[in-house]
Design a protein around this motif. Structure first.
Motif: not given
Length: 428
Positions: A54-62
């Motif tokens: 599981v990776i958490w990132a902001d919208a651009n990086r998702v």
């Protein structure tokens, strides 16, 4: 960790097409801490070995990360999931980590490191010496805390002087030259503002720091290892008082270059609409600048004549391995060997154009986008944003002091008040 060949090249074309559809950060600020996951983008890889990364990132990086997560999941027989977060992401990550519900990998700014380490939320990242050497020294310095590397860098960002070359053909050699040209243009009715640098009513330490540093100001002393020393706050020191006094002379009762009416909400737009010849900002401003339709150049923020270097803060966007993640071995593999891959770095740049930290990726990006190299050049002698948790105590008191002197307040009293507030907060 062993270094192995990555099966990502075949996915570059697909990722580039996907990244082209991602909106770059025009008119935004440096990525602010983001909140709870608001959605997710999952790669349903065959789970022959089972498990989930599981990776958490902001919208651009998702969107940029999804193809690589899918490839990684396929290669490793796991499900790879990339979740989007929208605000307060450092705090939400800490809370989730303490509750055992956090991700395996977190994407965020390097200056979180001290707080995350202090709270036991991240592990060191196992980069080889060869991998470390693939990044510029400043990027590795930024992600190193207490002698250990705690993240893999992927983008470096700092502010620079962005100049409308129709209005100001030549780069100013000093702050004095910049102010003189800005005042000349304003007196001629060609611009409304001398300089577009946000101050607002509460100050902005991030944007004014290069000028403050050139005036001799400092935030902290240094430890024996050269790291910022939170026990030695220097905001109220004699040299910092002199620097605040120089900000006062640039302010509303002086040259009018620094104004509280110029804010984060209007400073980029004012420059983009040709009402100002000089803008102090970062890569996040370039979308709006380009829409302005005029020629521009990017150079370092100039220093005062005879002053110290105007060193900007340097931020490094990074990938962290969560200390309480459920799949730490796979997380280390992804962060150490996928994030450090040139194709991933270039794809993340395509999604959100901040100069890649990886030198090989930056060299290729520069061939198509000279701005990336110019921002890196402007920040090469910059000051990595202090990653110590105590940095959080600096922003508000410093900002209040800055705004006070810009309005014409006494530099010594403003600096002294900031020092006392910071020392009280830190219990120094």
């Amino acid at each position: 960790m062993r270094k192995r060949a990555l099966g990502v090249a075949a996915h570059v074309a697909a990722l580039s097409a996907l990244a082209a559809g991602v909106t770059a950060c025009g008119g935004g600020e440096p990525a602010a801490p983001s909140a709870a996951p608001t959605g997710s983008s999952s790669a349903t890889a065959p789970a022959a070995q089972g498990g989930k990364l599981v990776i958490w990132a902001d919208a651009n990086r998702v969107k940029a990360l999804k193809p690589f997560a899918e490839q990684f999941g396929t290669e490793n027989g796991v499900t790879a999931e990339v979740k989007e977060i929208s605000k307060d992401n450092q705090q939400v990550f800490l809370t989730a980590s303490q509750q055992g519900s956090g991700p395996d990998i977190m994407v965020g700014a390097h200056d979180w490191i001290g707080n995350l380490v202090q709270n036991g939320a991240i592990d060191p990242v196992n980069l080889t010496e060869e991998q470390k050497a693939a990044f510029p020294e400043i990027a590795m310095k930024a992600v190193t805390f207490n002698g250990q590397v705690y993240a893999a860098p992927y983008a470096v960002e700092n502010i620079a002087l962005i100049r409308n070359t129709d209005l100001a053909p030549d780069a100013p050699a000093t702050i004095e030259d910049l102010v003189a040209k800005g005042k000349e243009l304003k007196d001629a009715g060609k611009v409304k503002e001398v300089l577009c640098l946000p101050v607002a009513q509460k100050g902005d330490a991030f944007h004014v720091y290069p000028i403050f540093a050139s005036g001799g100001g400092a935030l902290f002393g240094a430890t024996a290892t050269g790291d910022p020393d939170a026990k030695k706050v220097l905001v109220g020191s004699a040299d910092s008082v002199k620097a605040f006094d120089r900000l006062k002379k640039l302010g509303e009762k002086g040259d009018g270059a620094l104004k509280t009416s110029i804010t984060n909400e209007n400073y980029i737009a004012t420059f983009a609409s040709k009402k100002c010849a000089f803008l102090v900002s970062g890569p996040w401003a370039m979308g709006d600048v380009k829409k302005g339709g005029f020629p521009y150049d990017i150079t370092p923020v100039p220093s005062f004549k005879g002053g110290k270097p105007a060193t900007p803060f340097v931020g490094v966007q990074s990938f962290f391995v969560a200390a309480k993640g459920k799949n730490k071995t796979l997380a280390q593999e992804f962060v150490a060997n996928y994030v450090t891959n040139k194709d991933v770095a270039k794809a993340l740049y395509a999604a959100d154009p901040r100069p890649p930290a990886l030198t090989a990726a930056l060299q290729e990006v520069q061939a198509a986008d000279a701005d990336a190299g110019k921002f890196m050049e402007a920040g090469k002698n910059g000051f990595p944003m202090p990653a110590i948790p105590e940095m959080a105590a600096i922003w508000e008191p410093f900002g209040i002091a800055e705004a006070a002197v810009v309005k014409g307040g006494d530099a010594a009293k403003s600096a002294e008040a900031a020092q006392k507030a910071i020392d009280s907060s830190l219990k120094n």
